[in-house]
Motif scaffolding. Structure first.
Motif, PDB file in Angstrom:
ATOM      1  N   LYS A  91       0.838  -1.209   0.000  1.00 51.38           N
ATOM      2  CA  LYS A  91       0.000   0.000   0.000  1.00 51.38           C
ATOM      3  C   LYS A  91       0.870   1.255   0.000  1.00 51.38           C
ATOM      4  O   LYS A  91       0.537   2.251  -0.634  1.00 51.38           O
ATOM      5  CB  LYS A  91      -0.934   0.022   1.209  1.00 51.38           C
ATOM      6  CG  LYS A  91      -1.967  -1.063   1.226  1.00 51.38           C
ATOM      7  CD  LYS A  91      -3.095  -0.729   0.314  1.00 51.38           C
ATOM      8  CE  LYS A  91      -4.197  -1.769   0.441  1.00 51.38           C
ATOM      9  NZ  LYS A  91      -5.233  -1.555  -0.563  1.00 51.38           N
ATOM     10  N   MET A  92       1.998   1.197   0.722  1.00 46.77           N
ATOM     11  CA  MET A  92       2.897   2.343   0.781  1.00 46.77           C
ATOM     12  C   MET A  92       3.514   2.618  -0.599  1.00 46.77           C
ATOM     13  O   MET A  92       3.573   3.771  -1.041  1.00 46.77           O
ATOM     14  CB  MET A  92       4.012   2.108   1.803  1.00 46.77           C
ATOM     15  CG  MET A  92       4.906   3.306   2.007  1.00 46.77           C
ATOM     16  SD  MET A  92       6.149   3.056   3.288  1.00 46.77           S
ATOM     17  CE  MET A  92       7.119   1.730   2.584  1.00 46.77           C
ATOM     18  N   VAL A  93       3.931   1.571  -1.286  1.00 44.45           N
ATOM     19  CA  VAL A  93       4.495   1.733  -2.628  1.00 44.45           C
ATOM     20  C   VAL A  93       3.427   2.268  -3.578  1.00 44.45           C
ATOM     21  O   VAL A  93       3.661   3.223  -4.334  1.00 44.45           O
ATOM     22  CB  VAL A  93       5.082   0.398  -3.146  1.00 44.45           C
ATOM     23  CG1 VAL A  93       5.420   0.482  -4.619  1.00 44.45           C
ATOM     24  CG2 VAL A  93       6.305   0.000  -2.335  1.00 44.45           C
ATOM     25  N   GLU A  94       2.241   1.678  -3.526  1.00 49.87           N
ATOM     26  CA  GLU A  94       1.120   2.124  -4.355  1.00 49.87           C
ATOM     27  C   GLU A  94       0.799   3.601  -4.081  1.00 49.87           C
ATOM     28  O   GLU A  94       0.594   4.391  -5.000  1.00 49.87           O
ATOM     29  CB  GLU A  94      -0.094   1.250  -4.046  1.00 49.87           C
ATOM     30  CG  GLU A  94      -1.336   1.569  -4.813  1.00 49.87           C
ATOM     31  CD  GLU A  94      -2.487   0.685  -4.367  1.00 49.87           C
ATOM     32  OE1 GLU A  94      -3.600   1.226  -4.233  1.00 49.87           O
ATOM     33  OE2 GLU A  94      -2.291  -0.524  -4.148  1.00 49.87           O
ATOM     34  N   ASN A  95       0.768   3.966  -2.824  1.00 52.31           N
ATOM     35  CA  ASN A  95       0.485   5.337  -2.412  1.00 52.31           C
ATOM     36  C   ASN A  95       1.538   6.298  -2.947  1.00 52.31           C
ATOM     37  O   ASN A  95       1.221   7.364  -3.459  1.00 52.31           O
ATOM     38  CB  ASN A  95       0.411   5.399  -0.882  1.00 52.31           C
ATOM     39  CG  ASN A  95      -0.168   6.685  -0.382  1.00 52.31           C
ATOM     40  OD1 ASN A  95      -1.285   7.027  -0.724  1.00 52.31           O
ATOM     41  ND2 ASN A  95       0.589   7.398   0.436  1.00 52.31           N
ATOM     42  N   SER A  96       2.806   5.914  -2.842  1.00 61.23           N
ATOM     43  CA  SER A  96       3.897   6.762  -3.323  1.00 61.23           C
ATOM     44  C   SER A  96       3.831   6.950  -4.838  1.00 61.23           C
ATOM     45  O   SER A  96       4.028   8.063  -5.345  1.00 61.23           O
ATOM     46  CB  SER A  96       5.252   6.162  -2.946  1.00 61.23           C
ATOM     47  OG  SER A  96       5.397   6.132  -1.556  1.00 61.23           O
ATOM     48  N   LEU A  97       3.533   5.881  -5.553  1.00 68.02           N
ATOM     49  CA  LEU A  97       3.430   5.975  -7.010  1.00 68.02           C
ATOM     50  C   LEU A  97       2.251   6.853  -7.423  1.00 68.02           C
ATOM     51  O   LEU A  97       2.359   7.656  -8.352  1.00 68.02           O
ATOM     52  CB  LEU A  97       3.296   4.588  -7.625  1.00 68.02           C
ATOM     53  CG  LEU A  97       4.533   3.709  -7.551  1.00 68.02           C
ATOM     54  CD1 LEU A  97       4.219   2.295  -8.022  1.00 68.02           C
ATOM     55  CD2 LEU A  97       5.670   4.309  -8.365  1.00 68.02           C
ATOM     56  N   ARG A  98       1.137   6.694  -6.741  1.00 66.83           N
ATOM     57  CA  ARG A  98      -0.036   7.505  -7.037  1.00 66.83           C
ATOM     58  C   ARG A  98       0.265   8.982  -6.745  1.00 66.83           C
ATOM     59  O   ARG A  98      -0.079   9.864  -7.526  1.00 66.83           O
ATOM     60  CB  ARG A  98      -1.227   7.012  -6.218  1.00 66.83           C
ATOM     61  CG  ARG A  98      -2.538   7.454  -6.748  1.00 66.83           C
ATOM     62  CD  ARG A  98      -3.740   6.778  -6.115  1.00 66.83           C
ATOM     63  NE  ARG A  98      -3.530   6.279  -4.780  1.00 66.83           N
ATOM     64  CZ  ARG A  98      -3.798   5.029  -4.402  1.00 66.83           C
ATOM     65  NH1 ARG A  98      -4.268   4.161  -5.253  1.00 66.83           N
ATOM     66  NH2 ARG A  98      -3.609   4.661  -3.163  1.00 66.83           N
ATOM     67  N   HIS A  99       0.957   9.251  -5.641  1.00 70.40           N
ATOM     68  CA  HIS A  99       1.320  10.631  -5.298  1.00 70.40           C
ATOM     69  C   HIS A  99       2.229  11.229  -6.376  1.00 70.40           C
ATOM     70  O   HIS A  99       2.042  12.372  -6.794  1.00 70.40           O
ATOM     71  CB  HIS A  99       2.012  10.664  -3.926  1.00 70.40           C
ATOM     72  CG  HIS A  99       2.253  12.036  -3.412  1.00 70.40           C
ATOM     73  ND1 HIS A  99       1.280  12.777  -2.792  1.00 70.40           N
ATOM     74  CD2 HIS A  99       3.362  12.816  -3.446  1.00 70.40           C
ATOM     75  CE1 HIS A  99       1.779  13.955  -2.457  1.00 70.40           C
ATOM     76  NE2 HIS A  99       3.039  13.998  -2.833  1.00 70.40           N
ATOM     77  N   ARG A 100       3.182  10.452  -6.828  1.00 76.02           N
ATOM     78  CA  ARG A 100       4.085  10.912  -7.890  1.00 76.02           C
ATOM     79  C   ARG A 100       3.317  11.208  -9.175  1.00 76.02           C
ATOM     80  O   ARG A 100       3.593  12.190  -9.873  1.00 76.02           O
ATOM     81  CB  ARG A 100       5.137   9.850  -8.177  1.00 76.02           C
ATOM     82  CG  ARG A 100       6.514  10.330  -7.894  1.00 76.02           C
ATOM     83  CD  ARG A 100       7.535   9.353  -8.368  1.00 76.02           C
ATOM     84  NE  ARG A 100       8.165   8.801  -7.174  1.00 76.02           N
ATOM     85  CZ  ARG A 100       8.923   7.744  -7.151  1.00 76.02           C
ATOM     86  NH1 ARG A 100       9.146   7.070  -8.253  1.00 76.02           N
ATOM     87  NH2 ARG A 100       9.459   7.338  -6.043  1.00 76.02           N
ATOM     88  N   ALA A 101       2.357  10.346  -9.498  1.00 71.75           N
ATOM     89  CA  ALA A 101       1.548  10.563 -10.703  1.00 71.75           C
ATOM     90  C   ALA A 101       0.732  11.851 -10.587  1.00 71.75           C
ATOM     91  O   ALA A 101       0.654  12.631 -11.547  1.00 71.75           O
ATOM     92  CB  ALA A 101       0.619   9.371 -10.930  1.00 71.75           C
ATOM     93  N   TYR A 102       0.140  12.091  -9.422  1.00 67.79           N
ATOM     94  CA  TYR A 102      -0.613  13.327  -9.214  1.00 67.79           C
ATOM     95  C   TYR A 102       0.288  14.546  -9.350  1.00 67.79           C
ATOM     96  O   TYR A 102      -0.098  15.552  -9.945  1.00 67.79           O
ATOM     97  CB  TYR A 102      -1.285  13.334  -7.839  1.00 67.79           C
ATOM     98  CG  TYR A 102      -2.366  12.303  -7.656  1.00 67.79           C
ATOM     99  CD1 TYR A 102      -3.158  11.867  -8.717  1.00 67.79           C
ATOM    100  CD2 TYR A 102      -2.609  11.755  -6.408  1.00 67.79           C
ATOM    101  CE1 TYR A 102      -4.150  10.920  -8.536  1.00 67.79           C
ATOM    102  CE2 TYR A 102      -3.606  10.807  -6.219  1.00 67.79           C
ATOM    103  CZ  TYR A 102      -4.366  10.394  -7.280  1.00 67.79           C
ATOM    104  OH  TYR A 102      -5.350   9.458  -7.098  1.00 67.79           O
ATOM    105  N   MET A 103       1.494  14.458  -8.796  1.00 64.70           N
ATOM    106  CA  MET A 103       2.447  15.571  -8.904  1.00 64.70           C
ATOM    107  C   MET A 103       2.809  15.834 -10.367  1.00 64.70           C
ATOM    108  O   MET A 103       2.878  16.977 -10.804  1.00 64.70           O
ATOM    109  CB  MET A 103       3.723  15.266  -8.108  1.00 64.70           C
ATOM    110  CG  MET A 103       3.562  15.344  -6.618  1.00 64.70           C
ATOM    111  SD  MET A 103       3.287  17.013  -6.036  1.00 64.70           S
ATOM    112  CE  MET A 103       4.865  17.745  -6.374  1.00 64.70           C
TER     113      MET A 103
END
Length: 121
Positions: A91-103
């Motif tokens: 979930k942490m990896v998924e969350n980080s990737l999603r955050h990067r995509a939003y950025m």
């Protein structure tokens, strides 16, 4: 069609949700050996979907509620909680990737606006 400022507001709200989700993941990991603890998550996507279904293109990201929630249907482990370190790390990896995509999307949106302004001058 969704306005540019609505897209920007949605991306900013999503990034705030990812920050809350990161806190939830940290709390889950910290309590993984606490008997009776149930993992928490953030309901942003659920509430966003409800808001989009109701209003279509007139969505107001500020009205989308973000809060922690618990799922009560996950199996309890031998420590008496429903937290799995492997799941939380995923979930942490998924969350980080999603955050990067939003950025990245937010950056592109601002670049588009910058280009449009420069074309007018």
């Amino acid at each position: 069609m969704i306005q540019d400022n609505t897209v920007i507001n949605l991306l900013e709200s999503a990034m705030r949700a990812e920050g809350l989700r990161q806190q939830a993941i940290a709390t889950n990991v910290a309590n993984m050996n606490t008997e009776g603890y149930r993992r928490i998550d953030v309901n942003f996507e659920i509430e966003l979907r409800k808001a989009m279904d109701k209003k279509g293109d007139d969505i107001n990201p500020d009205k989308v509620e973000m809060e922690f929630y618990q799922t009560k249907n996950t199996p309890v482990n031998e420590q008496g909680s429903d937290v799995s370190l492997d799941t939380e790390l995923g979930k942490m990896v998924e969350n980080s990737l999603r955050h990067r995509a939003y950025m990245s999307l937010l950056k592109k949106k601002y670049q588009q606006m910058d280009s449009a302004i420069k074309l007018q001058y």
